[in-house]
Every structure is written in structure tokens, then in C-alpha cells.
Design an enzyme around this catalytic site. Structure first.
Site, PDB file in Angstrom:
ATOM      1  N   HIS A 163       0.762  -1.270  -0.025  1.00 31.27           N
ATOM      2  CA  HIS A 163       0.200   0.720  -0.285  1.00 31.27           C
ATOM      3  C   HIS A 163       0.526   1.229   0.282  1.00 31.27           C
ATOM      4  CE1 HIS A 163      -3.767   1.992   0.300  1.00 31.27           C
ATOM      5  NE2 HIS A 163      -4.432   1.768   0.727  1.00 31.27           N
ATOM      6  N   ARG A 164       2.349   1.258  -0.209  1.00 30.06           N
ATOM      7  CA  ARG A 164       3.219   2.100   0.463  1.00 30.06           C
ATOM      8  C   ARG A 164       3.616   3.038  -1.359  1.00 30.06           C
ATOM      9  NH1 ARG A 164       8.066   0.097   3.339  1.00 30.06           N
ATOM     10  NH2 ARG A 164       7.404  -1.909   1.265  1.00 30.06           N
TER      11      ARG A 164
END
Length: 414
Positions: free
Chosen positions: A386-387
Site C-alpha cells: 500500500h506504500r
């Protein structure tokens, strides 16, 4: 002068190496650049050469035992006069630090075959020990290395031994090349006992522990596979595998979604120049390896299939080079052959996505015309960092992958 031979780092993740066999015995002459031992790294067996010329005065870590990267494993004396001095130094080193104990081999589910000269060599190793050239030659000639007597140091099989075996073998007895099994062979386990991890299993643990520190999310999608199944039946007689079809479909979709092929770094998002598809393969003796199909988007189905067959065969013999299993930019993990519907895959290090693929099953569906029909469908589940990747990015990728497989599958053959 006395030189220490240290355990080399054969890959960026290697912390400990296990010595498969010594190719030289104490007292033997060693030349600079000459292969002196075989080491089992995280996922492959590799020849190690000497950086010095001289006499192998003492072996500190015998075959079958392990040592940390950088630890001394042998001493090489430049002259006969220094051998005794090296041996005294070896006693001091051995007293100061004991080698890492090797993990015991898992017992086989069936009785082990009688040892042959290739399996039981002079160093005590139970592994087939052969030079890389001999292994490649044996594969091309269909020779089972377990039937070959090695004439090299400590019973090591060299190319000449394979050529001799090929000349003596009748065509009827030559071992045919069999397709790689799709699942690991079940083995008996020592119930009630604790068995230390193998080198490969320990490497997987390190990678997974690192991966679990990454914030990930999962997005699932159902894909109709009727068109893909039809194409597979057409190209299967030409040697194309279902893995090749899936790899090609994913690689083509990644061309439109480079963010799914990217990864997080401390300096920002690293957009990979190449699309290298790694495919998870279970090893028969435990552990997992991910052979990599480099630049898969630039290869046709037939070349992907040929390369994949070669990669899997060499992976099971632990002959892959590090760049052949650690250079993936996107990973596929397929458990569909076990009948699994859907599962979550753990994100590999230095990647932004991994796609878990379930089984394709006949399913009752409602058509756009509001009729009832039977369609073959598979469920896929995408794990993302998700980064780097957000939900909309993952959904768009899966939508385009489904469109390709369901309606544009013919483009896979172009």
C-alpha cells in the site's frame, strides 16, 4: 604465507552456507581460480574457486556442515614448509569457533535407493556431486547422474564421465526426461521430533519475516476462463503450458500498469525497466523457490514455455544462479492444481505485487442477456504494497487482466 579460505556470500540474502563436498583433500595442490568445493547457498549448489595457489593444508569445516558467511573454512599454505604451521593454526581456529551444525535430512517416504558412486563420494556427501558442465551434458543426453561413476576429485562427476556413460548406454536404458511434477512429493516426517530448518527453508523464513513488516492489502477478482481454456487446448500439443499463458497475460497487462511492477525504496518508488515474472515453485525437500522469466512481455508463448521448463528442472536440481530466482518484479503463485478456490499470497521482498491464482471451475452464472449459463471461472487475489499501490490501481489492473483473458486472449499468441 598461509591464506584463509572463507565461506563466500553466493547471494545477497545468504547468511550461512552448507558445504556439499570438498573437491580437494588435505595435502592436494590448489591453483588460483581452480574449483575447490561445492557450497549450498539459499537455493542453489555452486562451485567455489580458490583465490590462492598453494597446498590445501587443513579443512576447518567438513562436507555436510555449515558455516556463516565470512567464517574460515580451510587454510591454504603457499609452500610445503608452511603446512605444519597451518595445521597448528587450524587447531586454534577450530577450538575458538565451532561450525554451525547441519540440519538433518528429512526421511524419505519410500526406501532410499542403494547408494552409487555418484551419491556416496569420498567427502561423505550424500548429494550427487557433478560439475555444471557435466550436469548440463547429462540433461541434454538423457543420462541419469545417479548411474554415473565420477572420476573427478572425491568421486565428482565430470563431463568425460557423462560422455562415457552415454556411449555405454543403450537407447532402451537411457533415462527419458520427464516433465517436472506440479506438486511436491509427500514425505514421511519424524513425528514427535523437532527438525532444524534446511538452508532453503531458513531463507524463506527470513524473506517472509521481512515481508510481514510491509503494509499490504488484498483485492480479489473472478475471471471467466472459457476462452483461455480453448486456446490452451490448441497450443498444448505445441509444448505451451498453462503457466506460460498466465505469465504472458500478466506481463502484457503490466505493460499498461507499470505501477504494479514497481516497488518501494527508502528513496521513493522504483519503477522497474523490465517485466520479470517470478512463479512460485514448491521444492520436493521443503521450501519454496521463485524461478524468474525475464522480460516475459517480450517473449512469445513458445519461448516462455521452453525457458520455464528449463528453469523448473534446474530449480529442482538446485542449479539456478541467484539472478534466476531473485530478479523478479512481479510474482505469480498458483494453487489451482490443488483445487484451491482463493488464497492470500505473501508479498515477496523488493516487489509491489503478487497474484494468487485459484482453480478454474464450471460455475452457474447469469449472462448479460439475463439467461443462465455454465462458465468456467477462476478467482484471483492480488496482494499489494500500500506504500506504492492503492486500491483503484489494483482494481484497474485486475479488470484489464480479466478483459484480456476473457475477450482478447488471441493476442497472447502474437
Amino acid at each position: 604465507m598461509i591464506h584463509e579460505l572463507s565461506m563466500p556470500a553466493l547471494s545477497s540474502t545468504m547468511e550461512t552456507g552448507k558445504i556439499v563436498t570438498w573437491l580437494k583433500n588435505p595435502g592436494d595442490r590448489v591453483e588460483k581460480g581452480e574449483n575447490i568445493l561445492v557450497v549450498e547457498s539459499d537455493k542453489a549448489d555452486m562451485d567455489v574457486e580458490s583465490f590462492h595457489s598453494g597446498i590445501l593444508a587443513s579443512i576447518l569445516v567438513p562436507a555436510g556442515e555449515s558455516a556463516p558467511v565470512g567464517a574460515p573454512i580451510a587454510l591454504i599454505a603457499e609452500s610445503e614448509a608452511e603446512v605444519a604451521q597451518a595445521q597448528e593454526k587450524a587447531k586454534a581456529l577450530s577450538a575458538g569457533a565451532a561450525p554451525v551444525a547441519p540440519p538433518p535430512a528429512a526421511p524419505s517416504a519410500s526406501p532410499a535407493p542403494a547408494p552409487t558412486p555418484a551419491l556416496q563420494n569420498g567427502s561423505g556427501s550424500q548429494r550427487i556431486v557433478a560439475s555444471p558442465r557435466a550436469k548440463k551434458l547429462a540433461e541434454s543426453l538423457g543420462i541419469d547422474l545417479r548411474t554415473v561413476r565420477g572420476s573427478g576429485p572425491n568421486g565428482r562427476i565430470i563431463a568425460e564421465d557423462v560422455e562415457r556413460a552415454a556411449a555405454l548406454s543403450a537407447p532402451a536404458v537411457a533415462a527419458p526426461s520427464a516433465p517436472a511434477p506440479t506438486s511436491p512429493t509427500p514425505v514421511a516426517v519424524p513425528l514427535g521430533e523437532t527438525v532444524p530448518l534446511s538452508t532453503l527453508q531458513a531463507a524463506v523464513v527470513r524473506n517472509m519475516n521481512a515481508s510481514l513488516g510491509v503494509p499490504v492489502f488484498h483485492v480479489g477478482y473472478t475471471i471467466t476462463t472459457d476462452s483461455l481454456d480453448h486456446l490452451y487446448q490448441q497450443v498444448k500439443p505445441k509444448g505451451v503450458t498453462l503457466t506460460a499463458l498466465l505469465v504472458k497475460a500478466v506481463a502484457m497487462t503490466l505493460e499498461k500498469h507499470p505501477l504494479l511492477n514497481a516497488s518501494y525504496t527508502e528513496g521513493g518508488i522504483h519503477y522497474k525497466a523490465d517485466i520479470n515474472i517470478a512463479v512460485a515453485v514448491a521444492m520436493e525437500d521443503g521450501g519454496l523457490i521463485t524461478p524468474v522469466l525475464k522480460q516475459a512481455n517480450r517473449l512469445d508463448l513458445y519461448e516462455i514455455s521452453r525457458r520455464w521448463k528449463d528453469l523448473v528442472e534446474r530449480a529442482r536440481r538446485k542449479q539456478l544462479q541467484p539472478e534466476e530466482y531473485n530478479s523478479g518484479t512481479f510474482t505469480l503463485s498458483n494453487l489451482g492444481m490443488f483445487g484451491v478456490d482463493r488464497f492470500d499470497a505473501i508479498l515477496p521482498p523488493n516487489q509491489g505485487s503478487i497474484l494468487a491464482i485459484g482453480a478454474s471451475r464450471p460455475t452457474v452464472v447469469a449472462t448479460p442477456e439475463k439467461a443462465i449459463a455454465i462458465r468456467s471461472q477462476m478467482q484471483v487475489n492480488l496482494t499489494c504494497d500500500h506504500r506504492v499501490i492503492y486500491g483503484a490501481h489494483a482494481a484497474a489492473f485486475l479488470q484489464d487482466l480479466a478483459q484480456l483473458i476473457e475477450h482478447k486472449v488471441g493476442s497472447l499468441t502474437l
